[in-house]
Design a protein around this motif. Sequence first.
Motif, PDB file in Angstrom:
ATOM      1  N   UNK A 223       0.847  -1.224  -0.139  1.00 25.12           N
ATOM      2  CA  UNK A 223      -0.148  -0.056   0.117  1.00 25.12           C
ATOM      3  C   UNK A 223       0.812   1.205   0.073  1.00 25.12           C
ATOM      4  N   UNK A 224       1.903   1.235   0.782  1.00 25.73           N
ATOM      5  CA  UNK A 224       2.773   2.378   0.657  1.00 25.73           C
ATOM      6  C   UNK A 224       3.491   2.717  -0.248  1.00 25.73           C
ATOM      7  N   UNK A 225       4.114   1.800  -1.141  1.00 25.34           N
ATOM      8  CA  UNK A 225       4.759   1.677  -2.376  1.00 25.34           C
ATOM      9  C   UNK A 225       3.904   2.292  -3.553  1.00 25.34           C
ATOM     10  N   UNK A 228       3.185   5.807  -2.998  1.00 25.69           N
ATOM     11  CA  UNK A 228       4.214   6.725  -3.364  1.00 25.69           C
ATOM     12  C   UNK A 228       4.287   7.016  -4.784  1.00 25.69           C
ATOM     13  N   UNK A 229       3.999   5.761  -5.609  1.00 30.83           N
ATOM     14  CA  UNK A 229       3.811   5.919  -7.055  1.00 30.83           C
ATOM     15  C   UNK A 229       2.708   7.047  -7.482  1.00 30.83           C
ATOM     16  N   UNK A 230       1.545   7.090  -6.925  1.00 30.44           N
ATOM     17  CA  UNK A 230       0.557   7.711  -7.048  1.00 30.44           C
ATOM     18  C   UNK A 230       0.704   9.020  -6.900  1.00 30.44           C
ATOM     19  N   UNK A 231       1.436   9.518  -5.904  1.00 28.03           N
ATOM     20  CA  UNK A 231       1.668  10.922  -5.299  1.00 28.03           C
ATOM     21  C   UNK A 231       3.000  11.295  -5.812  1.00 28.03           C
ATOM     22  N   UNK A 232       3.811  10.405  -6.607  1.00 33.88           N
ATOM     23  CA  UNK A 232       4.899  10.861  -7.095  1.00 33.88           C
ATOM     24  C   UNK A 232       6.090  11.160  -6.220  1.00 33.88           C
ATOM     25  N   UNK A 233       5.925  10.810  -4.923  1.00 30.95           N
ATOM     26  CA  UNK A 233       7.090  10.974  -3.714  1.00 30.95           C
ATOM     27  C   UNK A 233       6.861  10.012  -2.960  1.00 30.95           C
ATOM     28  N   UNK A 234       8.266   9.949  -2.243  1.00 32.19           N
ATOM     29  CA  UNK A 234       8.348   8.873  -1.360  1.00 32.19           C
ATOM     30  C   UNK A 234       7.973   9.398   0.045  1.00 32.19           C
ATOM     31  N   UNK A 235       6.965   8.907   1.021  1.00 28.49           N
ATOM     32  CA  UNK A 235       6.543   9.425   2.073  1.00 28.49           C
ATOM     33  C   UNK A 235       7.201   8.557   3.376  1.00 28.49           C
ATOM     34  N   UNK A 236       7.292   9.190   4.106  1.00 28.58           N
ATOM     35  CA  UNK A 236       7.981   8.668   5.371  1.00 28.58           C
ATOM     36  C   UNK A 236       7.210   7.467   6.385  1.00 28.58           C
ATOM     37  N   UNK A 237       6.084   7.737   6.323  1.00 30.88           N
ATOM     38  CA  UNK A 237       5.398   6.858   6.851  1.00 30.88           C
ATOM     39  C   UNK A 237       3.709   6.520   6.140  1.00 30.88           C
ATOM     40  N   UNK A 238       3.147   5.207   6.055  1.00 31.82           N
ATOM     41  CA  UNK A 238       1.893   5.087   5.416  1.00 31.82           C
ATOM     42  C   UNK A 238       0.972   5.338   6.400  1.00 31.82           C
TER      43      UNK A 238
END
Length: 336
Positions: A223-225, A228-238
């Motif tokens: 879910x987190x990955x 990140x793909x949808x938002x276009x950036x890597x988040x620190x926490x899902x």
Amino acid sequence: MNTRDIDLLNVILIIVSLFLAFHVPYEMFLFSYAFLGPLHYLTEINWLKEKNYFSKNTKWIWLFVGLSLVVSLPFLQRIDAFSWAKASAAKSFFDWIVASTDEILLISLLFAIGLIHFKNMKYLWLFLAGSTAVAIPTMYFLPHFSLGVLIFVPTLIHVYLFTFLFMIYGTMNSKSQPGIIAIVLMFLVPVIIWMSKINPVEYYNLSDKNLQSFQDSGFAVVGGTLSDFINGQKSTQYAYMSVMGIKIQIFIAFAYTYHYLNWFSKTSIIGWGKNLNGNKLKTILAIWAISCGLYIYNFKIGFIALSFLSLAHVFLEFPLNITSIKGIWLKLKPSR
């Protein structure tokens, strides 16, 4: 049941799976994964064996079994009692496996192309070498693609995309109108989820036990990955209970639930139940019962214990996935 009736049943199953996923996304996923999943692995592997794994040379299938076992080994590190699995030497080995899993998956998927075309050992060795030569630099130079292969091929690509392609291939052969409706609905599901208004606070209440089971499943990474793909950036926490988190989990719950139900609905069409009799049926049911018991006792233990079986059915299905893609291509290819 004939093909049309089964396709009509699948239209209903898509609607029911989506309805349940919207209302209990985390609970539906956990139930489907724990109780429907193991029975699906066992019956499909048995069916693939009866179909010679859709391979022209079944001896190479043992390579997929071996790779499944290797890729599942790092999960042992999550068992507290297995201190040896956390020792420095074992940890280094397991870390290397995890770092190489994306290459292993892509090599296996590419090599499946050779398995459905060639029987000659020389050609298959050459195809394996070629698959390796393509996969390793691809994974090295395209890290985002590498991450996508690692996370999504054994999960959402397997349960959603390959199921979707299998449905298309079957409907192109049967030309069933309900089958076409099922394909359209399957295509629209992500759109429906994305366009829906979600209020996590008002509609969803994830218990501590179910949250722990979900974390133990490791699917927060999926879910987190995807987030990140949808938002276009890597988040620190899902954020499990955010609007995005809930929508992603609805899709995951739908994809897994319908993937299993689609398999069980097509018993009479593809005939996976014909050879399930006597001792074979008793063995499958016994393993399934033990698997369910493990999940009930502790979801993490059940997940780890079933990791090899889960991965094996993904790897062993690769030749069937390639067969479906080839069949669709041949149907679409203009005749000369």
